[in-house]
Design a protein around this motif. Sequence first.
Motif, PDB file in Angstrom:
ATOM      1  N   SER A  25       0.836  -1.191   0.000  1.00  0.00           N
ATOM      2  CA  SER A  25       0.000   0.000   0.000  1.00  0.00           C
ATOM      3  C   SER A  25       0.870   1.238   0.000  1.00  0.00           C
ATOM      4  CB  SER A  25      -0.930   0.003   1.219  1.00  0.00           C
ATOM      5  OG  SER A  25      -1.887   1.048   1.138  1.00  0.00           O
TER       6      SER A  25
ATOM      7  N   TYR B 262      -3.218   0.037  -3.459  1.00  0.00           N
ATOM      8  CA  TYR B 262      -3.288  -1.214  -2.724  1.00  0.00           C
ATOM      9  C   TYR B 262      -2.948  -2.393  -3.618  1.00  0.00           C
ATOM     10  CZ  TYR B 262      -6.025   1.532   0.614  1.00  0.00           C
ATOM     11  OH  TYR B 262      -6.456   2.487   1.504  1.00  0.00           O
ATOM     12  N   GLU B 263      -2.187  -3.306  -3.065  1.00  0.00           N
ATOM     13  CA  GLU B 263      -1.961  -4.573  -3.720  1.00  0.00           C
ATOM     14  C   GLU B 263      -3.230  -5.420  -3.612  1.00  0.00           C
ATOM     15  OE1 GLU B 263       0.578  -7.215  -5.880  1.00  0.00           O
ATOM     16  OE2 GLU B 263       0.657  -5.082  -5.398  1.00  0.00           O
ATOM     17  N   ASP B 264      -3.455  -6.273  -4.595  1.00  0.00           N
ATOM     18  CA  ASP B 264      -4.685  -7.056  -4.627  1.00  0.00           C
ATOM     19  C   ASP B 264      -4.873  -7.918  -3.374  1.00  0.00           C
ATOM     20  OD1 ASP B 264      -4.713  -7.775  -8.218  1.00  0.00           O
ATOM     21  OD2 ASP B 264      -5.374  -6.023  -7.068  1.00  0.00           O
TER      22      ASP B 264
ATOM     23  N   LYS C 241      -6.364  -5.412  -0.757  1.00  0.00           N
ATOM     24  CA  LYS C 241      -7.419  -4.485  -1.137  1.00  0.00           C
ATOM     25  C   LYS C 241      -8.761  -4.962  -0.591  1.00  0.00           C
ATOM     26  CE  LYS C 241      -8.935  -1.715  -5.059  1.00  0.00           C
ATOM     27  NZ  LYS C 241      -8.724  -1.443  -6.506  1.00  0.00           N
ATOM     28  N   GLY C 242      -9.490  -4.044   0.008  1.00  0.00           N
ATOM     29  CA  GLY C 242     -10.760  -4.374   0.633  1.00  0.00           C
ATOM     30  C   GLY C 242     -10.650  -4.740   2.091  1.00  0.00           C
TER      31      GLY C 242
ATOM     32  N   THR D 251      -6.710  -0.378   4.887  1.00  0.00           N
ATOM     33  CA  THR D 251      -6.945   1.002   4.497  1.00  0.00           C
ATOM     34  C   THR D 251      -5.778   1.857   4.959  1.00  0.00           C
ATOM     35  OG1 THR D 251      -9.344   0.731   4.701  1.00  0.00           O
ATOM     36  CG2 THR D 251      -8.489   2.977   4.614  1.00  0.00           C
TER      37      THR D 251
END
Length: 129
Positions: free
Chosen positions: A49, A60-62, A65-66, A69
Amino acid sequence: EVQLQASGGGLVQAGGSLRLSCAASGFPFDDYAIGWFRQAPGKEREGISCINSGDGNAFYEDSVKGRFTISIDNDLSTVYLQMNSLKPEDTAVYYCAAALAAIPSGSTWYRLPSYFTSWGQGTLVTVSS
């Protein structure tokens, strides 16, 4: 001299949360980037990140991500990484690092340790199953 210090690591159960902090000082100008990297034993250091101090854009790296934050406080002195829904695979030493210019929109430069010229000491995050 740019100085960074990461803190906030610890032991947490899977599904839990931690918030890492990176105290930053000594920047010669306002437009820079702060990134978070992690390194597990036997693996390469991974950029996960980054946030630009000027425009506030976040990257964000996959894999995170989600769940994670990144944010920066109003006086730009501290960058945070809020980590939710932690998994055992997140176990690593986490480092914050500074680059002397913003990351362009759409760029993947946040992944590359070579673009970050100042580093803090790592903080260990351990996620148990």
